[in-house]
Scaffold this active site. Structure first.
Site, PDB file in Angstrom:
ATOM      1  N   ASN A 210     -30.725  -7.226  53.718  1.00 36.64           N
ATOM      2  CA  ASN A 210     -31.928  -6.522  53.359  1.00 36.64           C
ATOM      3  C   ASN A 210     -32.713  -6.066  54.957  1.00 36.64           C
ATOM      4  O   ASN A 210     -32.129  -6.475  55.922  1.00 36.64           O
ATOM      5  CB  ASN A 210     -32.896  -7.281  52.723  1.00 36.64           C
ATOM      6  CG  ASN A 210     -33.386  -8.379  53.393  1.00 36.64           C
ATOM      7  OD1 ASN A 210     -33.914  -8.489  54.087  1.00 36.64           O
ATOM      8  ND2 ASN A 210     -32.884  -9.756  52.616  1.00 36.64           N
ATOM      9  N   ASP A 279     -30.871 -12.227  46.123  1.00 32.54           N
ATOM     10  CA  ASP A 279     -30.441 -12.918  44.737  1.00 32.54           C
ATOM     11  C   ASP A 279     -29.412 -12.918  44.164  1.00 32.54           C
ATOM     12  O   ASP A 279     -28.935 -13.681  43.343  1.00 32.54           O
ATOM     13  CB  ASP A 279     -31.355 -11.961  43.543  1.00 32.54           C
ATOM     14  CG  ASP A 279     -33.043 -11.993  43.780  1.00 32.54           C
ATOM     15  OD1 ASP A 279     -33.532 -13.298  44.037  1.00 32.54           O
ATOM     16  OD2 ASP A 279     -33.703 -11.031  43.923  1.00 32.54           O
ATOM     17  N   LYS A 289     -10.584  -7.801  56.128  1.00 37.38           N
ATOM     18  CA  LYS A 289     -11.404  -6.527  55.893  1.00 37.38           C
ATOM     19  C   LYS A 289     -10.679  -5.895  54.773  1.00 37.38           C
ATOM     20  O   LYS A 289      -9.316  -5.652  54.871  1.00 37.38           O
ATOM     21  CB  LYS A 289     -11.109  -5.910  57.226  1.00 37.38           C
ATOM     22  CG  LYS A 289     -12.134  -4.661  57.299  1.00 37.38           C
ATOM     23  CD  LYS A 289     -11.967  -3.947  58.572  1.00 37.38           C
ATOM     24  CE  LYS A 289     -12.733  -2.661  58.112  1.00 37.38           C
ATOM     25  NZ  LYS A 289     -12.399  -1.591  59.357  1.00 37.38           N
ATOM     26  N   PHE A 323     -43.878 -15.482  48.587  1.00 40.26           N
ATOM     27  CA  PHE A 323     -44.199 -13.935  49.177  1.00 40.26           C
ATOM     28  C   PHE A 323     -43.485 -13.000  48.087  1.00 40.26           C
ATOM     29  O   PHE A 323     -42.630 -13.550  47.598  1.00 40.26           O
ATOM     30  CB  PHE A 323     -43.599 -13.514  50.492  1.00 40.26           C
ATOM     31  CG  PHE A 323     -44.651 -13.811  51.512  1.00 40.26           C
ATOM     32  CD1 PHE A 323     -44.820 -15.019  51.799  1.00 40.26           C
ATOM     33  CD2 PHE A 323     -45.143 -12.677  51.965  1.00 40.26           C
ATOM     34  CE1 PHE A 323     -45.688 -15.206  53.154  1.00 40.26           C
ATOM     35  CE2 PHE A 323     -45.998 -13.033  53.349  1.00 40.26           C
ATOM     36  CZ  PHE A 323     -46.414 -14.341  53.582  1.00 40.26           C
ATOM     37  N   LYS A 337     -44.385 -14.447  39.172  1.00 43.68           N
ATOM     38  CA  LYS A 337     -43.621 -15.227  40.187  1.00 43.68           C
ATOM     39  C   LYS A 337     -44.150 -16.480  40.529  1.00 43.68           C
ATOM     40  O   LYS A 337     -43.621 -17.698  40.627  1.00 43.68           O
ATOM     41  CB  LYS A 337     -43.130 -14.451  41.410  1.00 43.68           C
ATOM     42  CG  LYS A 337     -42.123 -13.575  41.302  1.00 43.68           C
ATOM     43  CD  LYS A 337     -41.514 -12.922  42.503  1.00 43.68           C
ATOM     44  CE  LYS A 337     -40.531 -11.915  42.308  1.00 43.68           C
ATOM     45  NZ  LYS A 337     -40.502 -10.756  43.179  1.00 43.68           N
ATOM     46  N   LYS A 341     -42.534 -19.987  39.298  1.00 43.22           N
ATOM     47  CA  LYS A 341     -41.996 -20.792  40.177  1.00 43.22           C
ATOM     48  C   LYS A 341     -42.821 -22.144  40.637  1.00 43.22           C
ATOM     49  O   LYS A 341     -42.508 -22.655  41.533  1.00 43.22           O
ATOM     50  CB  LYS A 341     -41.864 -19.852  41.544  1.00 43.22           C
ATOM     51  CG  LYS A 341     -40.391 -18.831  41.215  1.00 43.22           C
ATOM     52  CD  LYS A 341     -40.150 -18.245  42.658  1.00 43.22           C
ATOM     53  CE  LYS A 341     -39.335 -16.905  42.384  1.00 43.22           C
ATOM     54  NZ  LYS A 341     -38.358 -16.457  43.369  1.00 43.22           N
TER      55      LYS A 341
HETATM   56  O1  PMT Z   1     -39.766  -9.767  57.686  1.00 45.25           O
HETATM   57  P1  PMT Z   1     -40.631  -8.505  57.930  1.00 45.25           P
HETATM   58  O2  PMT Z   1     -39.955  -7.397  58.543  1.00 45.25           O
HETATM   59  O3  PMT Z   1     -42.057  -8.714  58.518  1.00 45.25           O
HETATM   60  O4  PMT Z   1     -41.220  -8.391  56.354  1.00 45.25           O
HETATM   61  C1  PMT Z   1     -41.868  -9.200  55.552  1.00 45.25           C
HETATM   62  C2  PMT Z   1     -41.428  -9.341  54.129  1.00 45.25           C
HETATM   63  C3  PMT Z   1     -41.692  -7.874  53.593  1.00 45.25           C
HETATM   64  C4  PMT Z   1     -39.997  -9.778  54.076  1.00 45.25           C
HETATM   65  C5  PMT Z   1     -42.301 -10.651  53.490  1.00 45.25           C
HETATM   66  O5  PMT Z   1     -43.577 -10.296  53.753  1.00 45.25           O
HETATM   67  C6  PMT Z   1     -41.885 -10.676  52.241  1.00 45.25           C
HETATM   68  O6  PMT Z   1     -42.715 -10.138  51.177  1.00 45.25           O
HETATM   69  N1  PMT Z   1     -41.164 -11.590  51.753  1.00 45.25           N
HETATM   70  C7  PMT Z   1     -40.634 -11.764  50.536  1.00 45.25           C
HETATM   71  C8  PMT Z   1     -39.590 -10.886  50.086  1.00 45.25           C
HETATM   72  C9  PMT Z   1     -39.110 -10.773  48.671  1.00 45.25           C
HETATM   73  O7  PMT Z   1     -38.371  -9.816  48.091  1.00 45.25           O
HETATM   74  O8  PMT Z   1     -39.206 -11.718  47.913  1.00 45.25           O
HETATM   75  P2  PMT Z   1     -38.643 -11.890  46.397  1.00 45.25           P
HETATM   76  O9  PMT Z   1     -39.749 -11.416  45.301  1.00 45.25           O
HETATM   77  O10 PMT Z   1     -37.453 -11.567  46.268  1.00 45.25           O
HETATM   78  O11 PMT Z   1     -38.822 -13.474  46.381  1.00 45.25           O
HETATM   79  C10 PMT Z   1     -40.281 -14.322  45.981  1.00 45.25           C
HETATM   80  C11 PMT Z   1     -40.199 -15.504  46.885  1.00 45.25           C
HETATM   81  O12 PMT Z   1     -38.980 -16.202  46.199  1.00 45.25           O
HETATM   82  C12 PMT Z   1     -39.837 -15.310  48.226  1.00 45.25           C
HETATM   83  O13 PMT Z   1     -41.026 -16.255  48.623  1.00 45.25           O
HETATM   84  C13 PMT Z   1     -38.694 -15.731  48.490  1.00 45.25           C
HETATM   85  O14 PMT Z   1     -38.513 -16.372  49.767  1.00 45.25           O
HETATM   86  C14 PMT Z   1     -38.247 -16.449  47.266  1.00 45.25           C
HETATM   87  N2  PMT Z   1     -36.765 -16.610  47.056  1.00 45.25           N
HETATM   88  C15 PMT Z   1     -36.305 -15.608  46.584  1.00 45.25           C
HETATM   89  C16 PMT Z   1     -34.820 -15.383  45.775  1.00 45.25           C
HETATM   90  C17 PMT Z   1     -34.186 -16.642  46.096  1.00 45.25           C
HETATM   91  N3  PMT Z   1     -32.991 -16.572  45.766  1.00 45.25           N
HETATM   92  N4  PMT Z   1     -34.777 -17.732  46.617  1.00 45.25           N
HETATM   93  C18 PMT Z   1     -36.197 -17.810  47.085  1.00 45.25           C
HETATM   94  O15 PMT Z   1     -36.533 -18.622  47.488  1.00 45.25           O
END
Ligand code: PMT
Length: 403
Positions: A210, A279, A289, A323, A337, A341
């Site tokens: 990503n 995810d 490859k 986040f 979320k 969580k």
């Molecule tokens: O790194 P930058 O370029 O500065 O960008 C910052 C950012 C946009 C990446 C950051 O600010 C941000 O928003 N991060 C979360 C990205 C995200 O899409 O999160 P999510 O909605 O998929 O997941 C929610 C939360 O669960 C997040 O805190 C994530 O770390 C956590 N998660 C998600 C999936 C997973 N399998 N395990 C997790 O712990």
């Protein structure tokens, strides 16, 4: 680690008999982990040599404004580099010059050009020290925000008894250490931060990834360390340098991130998950490859563990912040979320905006608290947002009677 570790201290030495005591000061500051950059006035070089300070500090010593050195436009470079300036000893002459804004040598120009806190250590003959002109100059400097370390009283080199002696180097260091410790509001706290994006391998050369650069999470880690926390940064892919006083471990996949996070979780006080974690991962990782073939190629993906959800299930004393990067229905999805969580906070990012979210220097967030709070921040630099985020965390620690 001390409050002086990795700090850039610019030590200005002026032409008083106590200049030799600045050698001991430089040596102690260096032993405490500071990088000491000495600037000497011409008068100071009549008492002590540049060479001595060079040997003690391991840094170039500057005294001539026009000499060619490693720094470009030296007075600006050192003024910018300084975390703190100490003028020790500070003669009546230097106090008069700087209080009047005179900048006619390397030290005075650096003082005028810096935004760092400045400490003066006046040391001189008692009559000179008590002279109303000197006292006015000291008052003027205090008004400009300078810190004055009062001289000791006792027998002076000029043969009189009175105020004006250079204080012990231990007292000088105690005063600047206590100044640097202020704002160390997270000392004794362990904060675990995740940042950057994960990569899920498809074959030895390809992956699913990503656009996260790690900027948001690194800014948080840097600010937490500045506030004195013990910071562990579990970083996915990022090209950013490791912030000062932060322990960083690199991981690639979501599974590796889970392992690294769980290793540090139990005794953490706060966990902030700014990383963008995949995810899904490919069910099979090809050993060789993958070759082109006719028609479509189907990839089967399997779910990755949701690390944050698992932390929410295990949490005890930890404050958990997630986040959520969303492109639609931002507030609802983010709050959902937070509850699913079992988080204390969630930071909602609308990543459909060009100036916020992935890869930008700025971000626009709404911070939701489990207890019902909602704070909307305007577009801000990620460093400034990191400060706001940590202010909220500090408040939460305080409410729990934890600070
Ligand atoms: O790194 P930058 O370029 O500065 O960008 C910052 C950012 C946009 C990446 C950051 O600010 C941000 O928003 N991060 C979360 C990205 C995200 O899409 O999160 P999510 O909605 O998929 O997941 C929610 C939360 O669960 C997040 O805190 C994530 O770390 C956590 N998660 C998600 C999936 C997973 N399998 N395990 C997790 O712990």
């Amino acid at each position: 680690m001390t409050s002086l570790s990795k700090k850039n201290i610019v030590l200005g030495v002026t032409g008083g008999i106590a200049a030799y005591k600045a050698v001991e000061l430089a040596s102690k500051l260096k032993k405490m982990g500071a990088a000491v950059h000495v600037i000497m006035t011409k008068g100071a070089t009549s008492f002590v040599t540049e060479r001595l300070f060079q040997e003690i500090t391991g840094q170039a010593v500057v005294s001539d404004m026009w000499a060619k050195t490693e720094f470009h436009v030296e007075h600006i470079a050192l003024a910018k580099l300084a975390d703190l300036m100490i003028i020790a000893p500070a003669t009546a002459n230097i106090l008069a010059k700087v209080s009047a804004g005179i900048a006619d040598d390397m030290l005075t120009t650096t003082i005028l050009a810096t935004k760092a806190p400045i400490f003066y250590v006046p040391a001189m003959n008692t009559n000179m020290y008590e002279n109303p002109v000197t006292q006015n100059n000291l008052d003027q400097l205090r008004k400009y925000g300078a810190h004055i370390i009062e001289p000791d009283s006792g027998y002076l080199a000029c043969g009189v008894e009175g105020k004006g002696r250079f204080p012990t180097t231990d007292r000088i260091i105690a005063e600047i250490s206590s100044f640097l410790k202020k704002g160390q509001t997270l000392t004794g706290r362990k904060i675990l931060v995740t940042a950057g994006g994960t990569r899920e391998a498809l074959d030895p050369v390809r992956f699913l990834g990503n656009r996260s650069t790690g900027r948001m999470g690194y800014a948080i880690a840097a600010e937490a360390a500045r506030r004195g926390a013990d910071v562990y940064l579990v970083s996915g892919i990022s090209e950013l340098p490791c912030p000062d006083n932060v322990r960083r471990v690199f991981v690639e996949s979501a599974l590796q991130m889970r392992e690294a996070v769980l290793r540090e979780f139990d005794d953490a006080d706060v966990v902030i998950k700014a990383a963008a974690v995949a995810d899904y991962r490919p069910k099979m990782v090809a050993q060789q490859k993958i070759k082109k073939q006719e028609g479509e190629l189907c990839l089967t993906l399997v779910r990755n563990p949701d690390i944050l959800k698992e932390l929410g299930e295990r949490k005890k004393q930890q404050i958990l912040m997630g986040f959520a990067a969303e492109t639609e229905n931002v507030e609802n999805y983010a709050q959902d979320k937070m509850h699913r969580k079992n988080l204390d906070f969630i930071v909602a990012n609308d990543v459909s905006a060009k100036d916020a979210g992935f890869g930008t220097d700025s971000n626009r967030i709404i911070l939701f608290e489990r207890t019902g709070g909602r704070t909307k921040y305007p577009l801000m630099e990620k460093e400034a947002l990191a400060k706001c985020i940590l202010d909220k965390i500090e408040m939460a620690l305080e409410k729990r009677g934890n600070v």
